[in-house]
Enzyme design. Structure first.
Site, PDB file in Angstrom:
ATOM      1  N   GLU A 139       0.794  -1.247   0.000  1.00  0.00           N
ATOM      2  CA  GLU A 139       0.000   0.000   0.000  1.00  0.00           C
ATOM      3  C   GLU A 139       0.819   1.287   0.000  1.00  0.00           C
ATOM      4  O   GLU A 139       0.543   2.209   0.761  1.00  0.00           O
ATOM      5  CB  GLU A 139      -0.962  -0.021   1.197  1.00  0.00           C
ATOM      6  N   GLU A 246      -6.209 -10.685  -1.063  1.00  0.00           N
ATOM      7  CA  GLU A 246      -7.014 -10.423   0.152  1.00  0.00           C
ATOM      8  C   GLU A 246      -8.493 -10.357  -0.199  1.00  0.00           C
ATOM      9  O   GLU A 246      -9.230  -9.493   0.257  1.00  0.00           O
ATOM     10  CB  GLU A 246      -6.596  -9.093   0.797  1.00  0.00           C
TER      11      GLU A 246
END
Ligand code: HAH
Length: 336
Positions: A139, A246
């Site tokens: 991220e 995810e």
């Protein structure tokens, strides 16, 4: 647990997909007790939900805490599961000590790089040969605005090349591990193009990166199949592998403030099943570049989406329900 539901035999999900890609689940110590049977039966790969994050492994400069991560690795070994590592360099769930000296002042670039190298090397060498892919950096890209890189202490102290360095240290520590850049909103066109640019730069500079992790925190209305397809094609055009890292399919849009549901409606269940069917159809089409599809959990008994991003809102994002039974979503991805 019986392998039958209403007289119908329940096939093992990962076995159904063994010629396509790994089917994975994020797990934690609680789930390894309460959801053990479903994890053993349906998943070929596991990821630690929190236990390999920086703050979990390295609370103080001279102290590593490997006990919980080790337990997850032992479970994997005993049950023949492969393991994805998550995650080495991230702006969240990272102990503050790494950025500061004993007086609480921010350290300089050289010190932070040394500490980053020590962390990556210690963790990766411990689990060498046992982890097939690592999320080296998580991220690092902004969701909107002109800059590519998210403001973080990694960026402000080290500079733009903190990502290059993380991958170099990781490759040195375990040359056989596949190294991934992982992010969410990965199919959103604006962010997709930024992730692409970032990773293209890494590839051009010869940085050892092998894949892009698409987190796939999706919902009933977005992203569209076309957006996902374009993201997969664009990332794969860099010559890299892709992993869905995810996955969950929220029954709410991100900002939906309704908190009164105690179970998903029939409409939510039907829409979710249709979405799961579409997503997995797409994944199978790209099985030459997608090497694993990991859910961020296993059954609706537990999900990080309970209370996130809306406090008091429950969610039912998986293909197994709260009693570990297959939902319509399961049958839609099992029948192909
Ligand atoms: C992920 N962030 C993290 O990678 C994972 O480590 C954590 O357990 C849960 C989710 C996703 C995320 C998001 O979808 C939106 C805003 C912030 C973070």
């Amino acid at each position: 647990m019986s392998n039958y539901n209403n007289g119908k035999e329940i096939p093992s999900l990962h076995k159904l997909y063994q010629d396509y890609f790994h089917i994975g689940a994020a797990v934690n110590p609680m789930m390894l007790k309460s959801q053990q049977e479903i994890i053993k039966e349906h998943f070929s790969s596991i990821t630690a939900e929190n236990e390999m994050k920086f703050e979990a492994l390295h609370p103080e400069e001279d102290r590593f805490t490997f006990e919980n991560a080790d337990k997850i690795l032992s479970f994997a070994k005993e049950n023949g599961k492969s393991v994805r590592g998550h995650t080495l360099v991230w702006h969240n769930q990272t102990s503050d000590w790494i950025f500061t000296d004993t007086n609480g002042k921010l350290v300089n670039r050289k010190t932070l790089l040394k500490r980053m190298e020590k962390h990556i090397t210690t963790v990766m060498e411990r689990y060498k040969g046992q982890i097939y892919s690592w999320d080296v950096v998580n991220e690092a890209v902004t969701d909107s605005g002109p800059t590519i890189l998210r403001d973080s202490k990694w960026l402000s102290i080290i500079g733009d090349d903190f990502i290059d360095k993380a991958f170099e240290f990781a490759h040195q520590a375990d040359p056989d591990a596949a190294l991934f850049y992982n992010d969410y909103n990965e199919s959103h066109p604006e962010k997709r193009d930024k992730i692409y640019k970032l990773v293209q730069g890494l590839v051009d500079r010869g940085v050892p990166i092998h894949g892009i992790g698409m987190q796939a925190h999706w919902n009933l209305t977005g992203p569209s199949y076309d957006e996902i397809r374009e993201a997969i094609e664009k990332y794969a055009s860099l010559g890299l592998k892709i992993q869905i890292t995810e996955m969950d399919v929220s029954v709410f849009n991100f900002e939906d403030k309704r908190t009164h549901f105690t179970e998903p409606t029939e409409e939510m269940k039907a829409q979710q099943a249709e979405r799961y069917q579409g997503f997995f159809k797409l994944f199978r089409e790209y099985a030459d570049v997608i090497t694993s599809v990991t859910f961020w959990g296993a059954t609706d008994e537990y999900t990080w989406l309970n209370n996130f991003p809306v406090q008091g809102r429950k969610n039912w994002p998986f293909v197994f329900d709260e009693n570990h039974l297959p939902k319509i979503s399961f049958w839609k991805i099992a029948d192909f």
